[in-house]
Design an enzyme around this catalytic site. Structure first.
Site, PDB file in Angstrom:
ATOM      1  N   GLY A  83       0.704  -1.182   0.134  1.00 19.14           N
ATOM      2  CA  GLY A  83      -0.007   0.007   0.056  1.00 19.14           C
ATOM      3  C   GLY A  83       1.023   1.232  -0.006  1.00 19.14           C
ATOM      4  O   GLY A  83       0.300   2.230   0.378  1.00 19.14           O
TER       5      GLY A  83
ATOM      6  N   ASN B 230       1.619   3.067  -2.571  1.00 17.89           N
ATOM      7  CA  ASN B 230       1.068   4.107  -3.377  1.00 17.89           C
ATOM      8  C   ASN B 230      -0.340   4.764  -2.592  1.00 17.89           C
ATOM      9  O   ASN B 230      -0.253   6.027  -2.912  1.00 17.89           O
ATOM     10  CB  ASN B 230       0.879   3.571  -5.012  1.00 17.89           C
ATOM     11  CG  ASN B 230       1.955   3.356  -5.668  1.00 17.89           C
ATOM     12  OD1 ASN B 230       2.130   4.317  -6.233  1.00 17.89           O
ATOM     13  ND2 ASN B 230       2.459   2.246  -5.962  1.00 17.89           N
TER      14      ASN B 230
ATOM     15  N   ARG C 180      -5.707  -8.446  -8.217  1.00 19.78           N
ATOM     16  CA  ARG C 180      -6.745  -9.000  -8.804  1.00 19.78           C
ATOM     17  C   ARG C 180      -7.006  -8.518 -10.304  1.00 19.78           C
ATOM     18  O   ARG C 180      -6.932  -7.183 -10.496  1.00 19.78           O
ATOM     19  CB  ARG C 180      -8.155  -8.969  -8.108  1.00 19.78           C
ATOM     20  CG  ARG C 180      -8.036  -9.352  -6.675  1.00 19.78           C
ATOM     21  CD  ARG C 180      -7.535 -10.869  -6.554  1.00 19.78           C
ATOM     22  NE  ARG C 180      -8.442 -11.754  -7.269  1.00 19.78           N
ATOM     23  CZ  ARG C 180      -7.902 -13.100  -7.296  1.00 19.78           C
ATOM     24  NH1 ARG C 180      -6.854 -13.545  -6.913  1.00 19.78           N
ATOM     25  NH2 ARG C 180      -8.944 -14.083  -7.904  1.00 19.78           N
TER      26      ARG C 180
ATOM     27  N   HIS D  58       1.283   0.997 -13.185  1.00 20.20           N
ATOM     28  CA  HIS D  58       1.715  -0.451 -13.383  1.00 20.20           C
ATOM     29  C   HIS D  58       3.542   0.148 -13.608  1.00 20.20           C
ATOM     30  O   HIS D  58       3.923   1.138 -14.200  1.00 20.20           O
ATOM     31  CB  HIS D  58       1.387  -0.829 -14.879  1.00 20.20           C
ATOM     32  CG  HIS D  58       1.916  -2.054 -15.263  1.00 20.20           C
ATOM     33  ND1 HIS D  58       1.645  -3.082 -14.705  1.00 20.20           N
ATOM     34  CD2 HIS D  58       2.887  -2.328 -16.070  1.00 20.20           C
ATOM     35  CE1 HIS D  58       2.443  -4.297 -15.281  1.00 20.20           C
ATOM     36  NE2 HIS D  58       3.003  -3.605 -16.078  1.00 20.20           N
TER      37      HIS D  58
ATOM     38  N   ASP E 103      -9.000  -0.893 -18.881  1.00 18.19           N
ATOM     39  CA  ASP E 103     -10.203  -1.217 -19.841  1.00 18.19           C
ATOM     40  C   ASP E 103     -10.159  -2.514 -19.708  1.00 18.19           C
ATOM     41  O   ASP E 103     -10.032  -3.072 -18.782  1.00 18.19           O
ATOM     42  CB  ASP E 103      -9.697  -0.693 -21.258  1.00 18.19           C
ATOM     43  CG  ASP E 103      -8.644  -1.623 -21.807  1.00 18.19           C
ATOM     44  OD1 ASP E 103      -7.998  -2.317 -21.032  1.00 18.19           O
ATOM     45  OD2 ASP E 103      -8.272  -1.094 -22.980  1.00 18.19           O
TER      46      ASP E 103
ATOM     47  N   GLY F 118      -8.888  -5.205 -21.192  1.00 20.23           N
ATOM     48  CA  GLY F 118      -7.601  -6.064 -21.081  1.00 20.23           C
ATOM     49  C   GLY F 118      -6.828  -5.856 -19.933  1.00 20.23           C
ATOM     50  O   GLY F 118      -7.362  -5.311 -19.036  1.00 20.23           O
ATOM     51  N   VAL F 119      -5.909  -6.781 -19.999  1.00 19.75           N
ATOM     52  CA  VAL F 119      -4.756  -6.493 -18.778  1.00 19.75           C
ATOM     53  C   VAL F 119      -3.666  -5.475 -19.434  1.00 19.75           C
ATOM     54  O   VAL F 119      -2.989  -5.769 -20.014  1.00 19.75           O
ATOM     55  CB  VAL F 119      -4.398  -7.867 -18.478  1.00 19.75           C
ATOM     56  CG1 VAL F 119      -3.263  -7.746 -17.476  1.00 19.75           C
ATOM     57  CG2 VAL F 119      -5.426  -8.644 -18.085  1.00 19.75           C
TER      58      VAL F 119
ATOM     59  N   GLU G 160       6.695   6.108  -9.064  1.00 17.06           N
ATOM     60  CA  GLU G 160       5.248   5.806  -9.168  1.00 17.06           C
ATOM     61  C   GLU G 160       4.631   6.813  -7.991  1.00 17.06           C
ATOM     62  O   GLU G 160       3.493   7.687  -8.357  1.00 17.06           O
ATOM     63  CB  GLU G 160       5.200   4.328  -8.506  1.00 17.06           C
ATOM     64  CG  GLU G 160       5.393   3.359  -9.558  1.00 17.06           C
ATOM     65  CD  GLU G 160       4.947   1.899  -9.081  1.00 17.06           C
ATOM     66  OE1 GLU G 160       4.013   1.672  -8.341  1.00 17.06           O
ATOM     67  OE2 GLU G 160       5.800   0.684  -9.425  1.00 17.06           O
TER      68      GLU G 160
HETATM   69  C1  GAR Z   1       3.522  -1.096  -7.355  1.00 12.40           C
HETATM   70  O1  GAR Z   1       4.907  -1.246  -7.722  1.00 12.40           O
HETATM   71  C2  GAR Z   1       2.644  -1.121  -8.693  1.00 12.40           C
HETATM   72  O2  GAR Z   1       3.018  -0.558  -9.659  1.00 12.40           O
HETATM   73  C3  GAR Z   1       2.488  -2.681  -8.755  1.00 12.40           C
HETATM   74  O3  GAR Z   1       2.532  -3.291  -7.438  1.00 12.40           O
HETATM   75  C4  GAR Z   1       3.327  -2.350  -6.472  1.00 12.40           C
HETATM   76  C5  GAR Z   1       2.310  -2.293  -5.575  1.00 12.40           C
HETATM   77  O4  GAR Z   1       3.125  -1.403  -4.418  1.00 12.40           O
HETATM   78  N1  GAR Z   1       1.312  -2.849  -9.640  1.00 12.40           N
HETATM   79  C6  GAR Z   1       1.229  -3.990 -10.280  1.00 12.40           C
HETATM   80  O5  GAR Z   1       2.087  -4.583 -10.813  1.00 12.40           O
HETATM   81  C7  GAR Z   1      -0.189  -4.173 -11.156  1.00 12.40           C
HETATM   82  N2  GAR Z   1      -0.027  -4.681 -12.214  1.00 12.40           N
HETATM   83  P1  GAR Z   1       2.376  -0.731  -3.200  1.00 12.40           P
HETATM   84  O6  GAR Z   1       1.402  -1.847  -2.694  1.00 12.40           O
HETATM   85  O7  GAR Z   1       3.444  -0.323  -2.203  1.00 12.40           O
HETATM   86  O8  GAR Z   1       1.638   0.558  -3.650  1.00 12.40           O
END
Ligand code: GAR
Length: 202
Positions: A13, A15, A93, A111, A143, A145-146, A176
């Site tokens: 968490g 972000n 998910r 991402h 959208d 897609g993935v 990020e």
């Molecule tokens: C982050 O690096 C995010 O970009 C990635 O998971 C991490 C979560 O970190 N997301 C993906 O890979 C989605 N496909 P966080 O829980 O510390 O924010």
């Protein structure tokens, strides 16, 4: 009226924490977090939400025999919160059309790669394995897609010859935290215009 955000997370968490801190500091304006949702009751991000008195919803995907039923129960629960924007923040998910079609152009994700390269899991390891010289992060609308939706913002980091997945992840994560907050601020202040397959930042 402030935009009402739901944060979806599954783990650490960081972000989400950055988004919350940037709302408190005013770096993200016109936004409030009205719900933190997780499929994982043990997610570290949920502890932060508890400590900061943010409303929490936990629904365990393991209690459902298919993705659509799980997503239907999320949409049902969300309906009373009048959500303007769902921010996927390390939500591990795949989001089905049940959610996407209920929140058209209102679900965004971060991402850890320069999409459309390195979609899916372990994007940083994919970048190392491919030998790219630059990688980064992408905020995009979600959208059907993935990791295929319209790109909102991207940022670039250099990949050095001694980087491994862990050092690259750390470099990208620092970007990020800044990029996601910028994108959310733009959305909440109506600065994102969707033009066909593209997003124009006003
Ligand atoms: C982050 O690096 C995010 O970009 C990635 O998971 C991490 C979560 O970190 N997301 C993906 O890979 C989605 N496909 P966080 O829980 O510390 O924010």
């Amino acid at each position: 009226m402030k935009k009402r955000l739901a944060i979806f997370l599954s783990g650490r968490g960081s972000n989400f924490i950055s988004i919350h801190k940037n709302i408190l500091s005013g770096e993200i304006s016109n936004a409030e977090i009205v719900l933190v949702f997780s499929n994982n009751k043990n997610a570290e991000g949920i502890v932060y939400a508890q400590n900061n008195d943010l409303p929490i919803l936990i629904i365990d995907h393991k209690n459902f025999d298919d993705r659509k039923k799980f997503d239907r129960s999320i949409v049902d629960e969300l309906s009373s919160y009048n959500i303007d924007l769902i921010c996927l923040a390390g939500y591990m998910r795949i989001v089905s059309e049940i959610i996407i079609d209920s929140y058209v152009n209102k679900v965004i994700n971060i991402h850890p790669s320069l999409l459309p390269s390195f979609k899916g899991m372990n994007a940083q390891q994919q970048a190392i394995d491919y030998g790219v010289r630059y990688s980064g992060c992408t905020v995009h609308f979600v959208d059907h897609g993935v990791d295929t939706g319209k790109i909102i913002l991207q940022d670039v980091v250099e990949v050095n010859s001694d980087d491994d997945s862990s050092s690259l992840s750390e470099k990208i994560l620092a970007r990020e935290h800044i990029l996601y907050c910028k994108a959310i601020d733009l959305f909440c202040n109506d600065k994102l215009v969707i033009a066909g397959d593209k997003v124009i930042v006003e």
